[in-house]
Design an enzyme around this catalytic site. Sequence first.
Site, PDB file in Angstrom:
ATOM      1  N   ARG A  75     -11.409   6.556  -3.554  1.00 23.62           N
ATOM      2  CA  ARG A  75     -10.248   7.195  -3.513  1.00 23.62           C
ATOM      3  C   ARG A  75      -9.088   6.850  -4.632  1.00 23.62           C
ATOM      4  O   ARG A  75      -8.992   5.639  -4.709  1.00 23.62           O
ATOM      5  CB  ARG A  75      -9.297   7.132  -2.168  1.00 23.62           C
ATOM      6  CG  ARG A  75      -8.085   7.743  -1.975  1.00 23.62           C
ATOM      7  CD  ARG A  75      -7.474   7.481  -0.691  1.00 23.62           C
ATOM      8  NE  ARG A  75      -5.971   7.835  -1.043  1.00 23.62           N
ATOM      9  CZ  ARG A  75      -4.586   7.157  -0.488  1.00 23.62           C
ATOM     10  NH1 ARG A  75      -5.150   6.099   0.014  1.00 23.62           N
ATOM     11  NH2 ARG A  75      -3.807   7.615  -0.626  1.00 23.62           N
ATOM     12  N   HIS A 119       0.687  10.056  -5.836  1.00 23.92           N
ATOM     13  CA  HIS A 119       0.885   8.799  -5.064  1.00 23.92           C
ATOM     14  C   HIS A 119       2.109   8.051  -5.901  1.00 23.92           C
ATOM     15  O   HIS A 119       2.078   7.124  -6.753  1.00 23.92           O
ATOM     16  CB  HIS A 119      -0.264   7.779  -5.554  1.00 23.92           C
ATOM     17  CG  HIS A 119      -0.317   6.694  -4.560  1.00 23.92           C
ATOM     18  ND1 HIS A 119      -1.431   6.265  -3.746  1.00 23.92           N
ATOM     19  CD2 HIS A 119       0.432   5.412  -4.566  1.00 23.92           C
ATOM     20  CE1 HIS A 119      -1.256   5.262  -3.336  1.00 23.92           C
ATOM     21  NE2 HIS A 119      -0.019   4.775  -3.382  1.00 23.92           N
ATOM     22  N   GLU A 165       1.859   8.790   1.407  1.00 21.30           N
ATOM     23  CA  GLU A 165       3.023   8.045   2.208  1.00 21.30           C
ATOM     24  C   GLU A 165       4.327   8.746   1.863  1.00 21.30           C
ATOM     25  O   GLU A 165       5.151   7.888   1.388  1.00 21.30           O
ATOM     26  CB  GLU A 165       2.969   6.828   1.918  1.00 21.30           C
ATOM     27  CG  GLU A 165       1.456   5.884   2.710  1.00 21.30           C
ATOM     28  CD  GLU A 165       1.808   4.483   2.374  1.00 21.30           C
ATOM     29  OE1 GLU A 165       2.754   4.015   1.638  1.00 21.30           O
ATOM     30  OE2 GLU A 165       0.835   3.701   2.779  1.00 21.30           O
ATOM     31  N   ASN A 294      -2.719   5.515   6.323  1.00 25.82           N
ATOM     32  CA  ASN A 294      -2.561   3.931   5.998  1.00 25.82           C
ATOM     33  C   ASN A 294      -1.884   3.443   6.950  1.00 25.82           C
ATOM     34  O   ASN A 294      -0.859   3.487   7.337  1.00 25.82           O
ATOM     35  CB  ASN A 294      -1.853   3.908   4.512  1.00 25.82           C
ATOM     36  CG  ASN A 294      -2.326   4.879   3.589  1.00 25.82           C
ATOM     37  OD1 ASN A 294      -3.745   5.418   3.685  1.00 25.82           O
ATOM     38  ND2 ASN A 294      -1.766   5.148   2.494  1.00 25.82           N
ATOM     39  N   TYR A 296      -1.010  -0.824   8.026  1.00 22.93           N
ATOM     40  CA  TYR A 296      -1.030  -2.406   7.793  1.00 22.93           C
ATOM     41  C   TYR A 296      -0.478  -3.154   8.584  1.00 22.93           C
ATOM     42  O   TYR A 296      -0.706  -4.504   8.628  1.00 22.93           O
ATOM     43  CB  TYR A 296       0.012  -2.490   6.360  1.00 22.93           C
ATOM     44  CG  TYR A 296      -0.553  -1.903   5.150  1.00 22.93           C
ATOM     45  CD1 TYR A 296      -1.570  -2.512   4.469  1.00 22.93           C
ATOM     46  CD2 TYR A 296      -0.595  -0.490   4.712  1.00 22.93           C
ATOM     47  CE1 TYR A 296      -2.098  -2.398   3.316  1.00 22.93           C
ATOM     48  CE2 TYR A 296      -1.381   0.183   3.680  1.00 22.93           C
ATOM     49  CZ  TYR A 296      -2.025  -0.877   2.901  1.00 22.93           C
ATOM     50  OH  TYR A 296      -2.453  -0.499   1.999  1.00 22.93           O
ATOM     51  N   GLU A 368      -6.164   3.800   3.816  1.00 19.02           N
ATOM     52  CA  GLU A 368      -5.703   2.484   3.433  1.00 19.02           C
ATOM     53  C   GLU A 368      -5.748   1.415   4.626  1.00 19.02           C
ATOM     54  O   GLU A 368      -5.351   1.937   5.601  1.00 19.02           O
ATOM     55  CB  GLU A 368      -4.366   2.474   2.796  1.00 19.02           C
ATOM     56  CG  GLU A 368      -4.353   2.951   1.252  1.00 19.02           C
ATOM     57  CD  GLU A 368      -3.097   3.022   0.754  1.00 19.02           C
ATOM     58  OE1 GLU A 368      -2.509   1.966   0.976  1.00 19.02           O
ATOM     59  OE2 GLU A 368      -2.720   3.878  -0.178  1.00 19.02           O
TER      60      GLU A 368
HETATM   61  C1  GBH Z   1       0.658   1.084   0.789  1.00 17.12           C
HETATM   62  O1  GBH Z   1       2.178   1.218   0.956  1.00 17.12           O
HETATM   63  C2  GBH Z   1       0.697   1.956  -0.762  1.00 17.12           C
HETATM   64  O2  GBH Z   1       0.189   3.259  -0.498  1.00 17.12           O
HETATM   65  C3  GBH Z   1      -0.053   1.212  -1.861  1.00 17.12           C
HETATM   66  O3  GBH Z   1       0.363   1.906  -2.979  1.00 17.12           O
HETATM   67  C4  GBH Z   1       0.407  -0.172  -1.739  1.00 17.12           C
HETATM   68  O4  GBH Z   1      -0.172  -0.844  -2.714  1.00 17.12           O
HETATM   69  C5  GBH Z   1      -0.199  -0.720  -0.565  1.00 17.12           C
HETATM   70  O5  GBH Z   1       0.335  -0.143   0.639  1.00 17.12           O
HETATM   71  C6  GBH Z   1       0.136  -2.174  -0.402  1.00 17.12           C
HETATM   72  O6  GBH Z   1       1.480  -2.343  -0.125  1.00 17.12           O
HETATM   73  O7  GBH Z   1       8.255  -2.980   8.541  1.00 17.12           O
HETATM   74  O8  GBH Z   1       8.120  -5.030   7.347  1.00 17.12           O
HETATM   75  O9  GBH Z   1       6.139  -4.226   8.856  1.00 17.12           O
HETATM   76  C7  GBH Z   1       2.243   0.527   2.403  1.00 17.12           C
HETATM   77  C8  GBH Z   1       3.718   0.880   2.691  1.00 17.12           C
HETATM   78  C9  GBH Z   1       3.553  -0.934   4.371  1.00 17.12           C
HETATM   79  C10 GBH Z   1       5.334   0.778   4.178  1.00 17.12           C
HETATM   80  C11 GBH Z   1       3.958  -1.498   5.278  1.00 17.12           C
HETATM   81  C12 GBH Z   1       6.142  -0.037   5.292  1.00 17.12           C
HETATM   82  C13 GBH Z   1       5.957  -1.594   7.211  1.00 17.12           C
HETATM   83  C14 GBH Z   1       6.476  -3.099   6.713  1.00 17.12           C
HETATM   84  N1  GBH Z   1       4.109   0.229   3.676  1.00 17.12           N
HETATM   85  N2  GBH Z   1       5.325  -1.135   5.928  1.00 17.12           N
HETATM   86  S1  GBH Z   1       7.119  -3.902   7.969  1.00 17.12           S
END
Ligand code: GBH
Length: 463
Positions: A75, A119, A165, A294, A296, A368
């Site tokens: 991707r 993006h 996102e 995505n 995290y 992601e």
């Molecule tokens: C992605 O965004 C992006 O698409 C990518 O470009 C980037 O490199 C990658 O992640 C890594 O950062 O409330 O403190 O738990 C991720 C965006 C991740 C948005 C986690 C909000 C919550 C943070 N986000 N997030 S928290």
Amino acid sequence: MRKFPPNFRWGTATAAYQIEGAARLDGRGPSIWDAFSHIPGKIHDGHTGDVACDHYHRYEEDIALLKDMGVKCYRFSISWPRILPQGRGQVNEKGVAFYNKLIDLLIENDIEPWVTIYHWDLPLALQIEMDGLMNPAIATCFADFARICFARFGDRIRHWITLNEPWCCALLGHGSGDFAPGRESDTEPYVVAHNLLRAHAYMVDVYRREFQPTQRGVIGITNNSNWYRPLTDSEEDRAAAERALDFTLGWFAEPVYCGCYPQSMRDRIGSKLPEFTEEDRALLKGSSDFFGLNHYSTNLAAEPPSPGTMEKKARIGGGIMGEHGVDLTDDPSWKQTDMGWNIVPWGLRELLCWISERYGHPPIYVTENGCAMPGEGDREVALNDTGRVEFFKEYIGACHEAIERGADLRGYMSWGMLDNFEWEYGGSKRFGLIWVDFEDQDRYPKASYHWYSNVCKNNGLED
Ligand code: GBH
């Protein structure tokens, strides 16, 4: 061995501004991220994406690494200002040529190209001339750019992602000001989100009417969301957790699946939340062939004991997050990544099951998932990244459990392929399966690369 369904898509992901570099080469125009990263103080240590991973010149080597890794799909995103340096009008043929070479070489190597159309790198001209994502007319600019992508590349692309996102563009770009274009506002995020949703719908409409019948690909949107677990079993906390999901994921998913914003948002935000016209609503509803996610992290969600407790969370979105009225905290027993994001693998399982139930069992792709780990400025530390291996093992395990529970999960892409330009953190946070020496641009596969390679080749997790 925990096997995944046949034809499960294993992949890895990148984004144009984070890896390409060659920011002023071959006719590329500036984007809002070029302008933003060059403002002193915005990015860690004054880093920019001018060179990034120099992927523009090293794509052959990078595709060889993908091939060796054994991924089925890759991707990447297309840089709008490389194709249209002024955002609209004249096409830059050298930009088109770059993506043609990239796509052809991927296919030659049996790697499916998955294309993200946007993006975050909006052409700067559109920011200056029309106020960028704030202008309702931007949706047509997106559709026109997307049409060029479909026309030039669509004969070889079977998977399109309109937006990556939009939450980040709205809240980080126009709420907290952490991302380009660096605006801080309590109201703009709702307008930006609205225009991006319309942009998504217009792009999908162009694809479905003009290209899908002959090109036969699928198209969808990718949204980001944490999982929110109720702090206690009380009805109030459970409602708070649902609200947090509504305000993060539902904000963008509900219009796509149901044609309107979540009820909890309409109740709380009132007239600040724009309304869709009948026409937009009709275009939006059902506008995604798959659910791109995505993911995290996970937080605990609770009904705030009093309005004052919301202050510490007000940072995200310049206060706007306060509007969901949820007290977000972390369980102290959870480990965290180098970003300070909680590592809670079962959160992904819960989120996948929630999406499945809420949106009628759609095909889902995790587009992601990954982590930055501490100390990886040091190459030796990074190459022995057992923490990342553990992270992937557990999160991919959670995906397996979600499938067992009935979620129609069809693919998983690790973020990211390479250590890259990590937005406001510049080169200081490393998410890659491959370590990049930003001095000489040499690539070094980390232990996680080899581990993930086995997962791809086995279509499963070794126990
Ligand atoms: C992605 O965004 C992006 O698409 C990518 O470009 C980037 O490199 C990658 O992640 C890594 O950062 O409330 O403190 O738990 C991720 C965006 C991740 C948005 C986690 C909000 C919550 C943070 N986000 N997030 S928290």
